[in-house]
Design an enzyme around this catalytic site. Structure first.
Site, PDB file in Angstrom:
ATOM      1  N   HIS A  30       0.918  -1.119   0.148  1.00  0.00           N
ATOM      2  CA  HIS A  30      -0.004   0.119   0.180  1.00  0.00           C
ATOM      3  C   HIS A  30       1.067   1.455   0.054  1.00  0.00           C
ATOM      4  CE1 HIS A  30      -3.212   2.675   0.427  1.00  0.00           C
ATOM      5  NE2 HIS A  30      -4.014   1.969   1.355  1.00  0.00           N
TER       6      HIS A  30
ATOM      7  N   HIS B  85      -2.923   6.883  -0.992  1.00  0.00           N
ATOM      8  CA  HIS B  85      -4.001   7.262  -0.116  1.00  0.00           C
ATOM      9  C   HIS B  85      -3.346   7.971   1.328  1.00  0.00           C
ATOM     10  CE1 HIS B  85      -6.881   4.501  -2.339  1.00  0.00           C
ATOM     11  NE2 HIS B  85      -6.489   5.510  -3.155  1.00  0.00           N
TER      12      HIS B  85
ATOM     13  N   TYR C  65      -1.114   7.101   3.252  1.00  0.00           N
ATOM     14  CA  TYR C  65      -0.486   6.590   4.372  1.00  0.00           C
ATOM     15  C   TYR C  65       1.261   6.432   4.449  1.00  0.00           C
ATOM     16  CZ  TYR C  65      -5.359   5.173   4.890  1.00  0.00           C
ATOM     17  OH  TYR C  65      -6.905   5.335   4.968  1.00  0.00           O
TER      18      TYR C  65
END
Ligand SMILES: C=C(C(=O)O)c1ccccc1
Length: 366
Positions: A180, A183, A185
């Site tokens: 990931h 977004h 993070y």
């Protein structure tokens, strides 16, 4: 004929079709322990006709946790629970990846070991809220805490957490892992001058700000191999407060650097689903020029948009998020051009079977 329903080789895995289930945080996992709940097996099995399921963001360590009810992949108990999920999906003929997640500053001290401050590139609070656990056990939205800036030496520890999480995901039976990097993070926080004002080798220039994300990719690839690793990024994205001036330069630099690693896939979360700009054909062409490998596109797509982008060569597969929440048999519905169940936003996060495993298939509705 629709290319969307033709097979696609993604690294070590061949997908039966090009319809992917996007990673969806549902916050229905068991606390304490951050273990996938008993319903997770049924939820993912119901959606196994997807060419690829990318399972929800799963934190790589206790410090990586940013939402109450999110699952982990750092303990044997979690590996055992995930093994049941992957076995159920494989039994139903599906393929499933796990999204390796470190939320960084999108977290709260009540979710952190010993109530510590969350960690981030710099001590800059995100203008974002997360979900924490109220005394009565319900989920409540709360402002993210100001993070502690990571020491340079701590980066190596987090790279080890990515490595160990990759080994755990492989042992749990996942076909692939997705890092990931999107977004707002942790890895995306490092890319952004809005969150990263570091003066060491991880801050300042585009190369320095991209360093940690690329080191995480290299650590995960070294643990498994490039054919089992993908990464999700959100070029030009603004979610969780990471918009900044040089996002186009950063996005194209990342595409070049990631292409060198010959990964299984690059997953692009388009910024306009969360208020960012719409990607135009110029950007798509620039991205494709730098990244010839498999691209999965996502962001509020219809089947028509997916089909068009695949035919234009800008993407190779499409991931659907909200549509997969409410349509377990999405592939069949898209093939038949059948109506889709609308997703009920009030049951997206937390709760029980309602809004999770009780959406009907076409047959059940007939
Ligand atoms: C993991 C998420 C992401 O990638 O945006 C997320 C987390 C909580 C709510 C919505 C989305």
């Amino acid at each position: 004929a629709d290319k969307l329903f033709t097979p696609l080789t993604v690294g070590a895995v061949t997908l039966a079709n090009r319809v992917a289930m996007a990673p969806l945080t549902r916050l229905r996992n068991i606390e304490p322990g951050d273990v996938p709940g008993p319903l997770a097996k049924e939820y993912y099995r119901q959606r196994a006709s997807a060419g690829l399921i990318v399972a929800e963001g799963t934190h790589i360590s206790p410090t990586a946790k940013g939402y109450a009810g999110a699952p982990g992949i750092y303990s044997e108990e979690q590996v055992r629970a995930w093994s049941e999920v992957t076995a159920a999906v494989h039994q139903a003929g599906g393929k499933i990846a796990l999204q390796l997640w470190h939320t960084g500053r999108i977290s709260h001290r009540s979710l952190q070991p010993n109530g510590d401050a969350p960690v981030g590139p710099s001590a800059i609070q995100a203008d974002s809220r997360t979900n924490i656990r109220a005394a009565d056990g319900s989920l409540v939205r709360e402002q993210c805490d100001t993070p502690r800036a990571l020491e340079t030496e701590e980066i190596a520890d987090i790279l080890e957490d990515y490595r160990r999480a990759t080994d755990n995901a492989r042992r749990a039976g996942f076909d692939l892992v997705e890092i990931h990097g999107a977004h707002g993070y942790l890895l995306d926080q490092f890319l952004s001058p809005a969150a990263n004002v570091r003066t060491d080798q991880y801050g300042g220039s585009v190369e320095n700000r991209a360093r940690f994300l690329l080191e995480a990719v290299d650590a995960v690839v070294a643990e498994w191999d490039a054919d089992h690793v993908g990464i999700r990024i959100s070029p030009l994205g603004i979610f969780n407060g990471v918009s900044n001036t040089d996002q186009l330069e950063m996005a194209l630099y990342l595409a070049e650097q990631l292409a060198k690693r010959k990964l299984a896939f690059l997953h692009i979360s388009e910024p306009d689903w969360a208020g960012g700009p719409k990607l135009d054909d110029t950007f798509r062409a620039e991205l494709r020029k730098r990244y010839p490998g498999v691209i999965i596109g996502a962001g509020g797509y219809t089947a028509e948009k997916a089909e068009t982008l695949i035919k234009q060569g800008y993407i190779d597969a499409a991931a659907f998020g909200r549509s997969y929440i409410s349509n377990p048999d999405l592939v069949e519905r898209l093939k038949q051009n059948a109506p889709l169940n609308p997703p009920q936003a009030e049951t997206f996060y937390g709760g029980d079977a309602h809004g999770y495993t009780d959406y009907p298939t076409l047959q059940q509705q007939a």
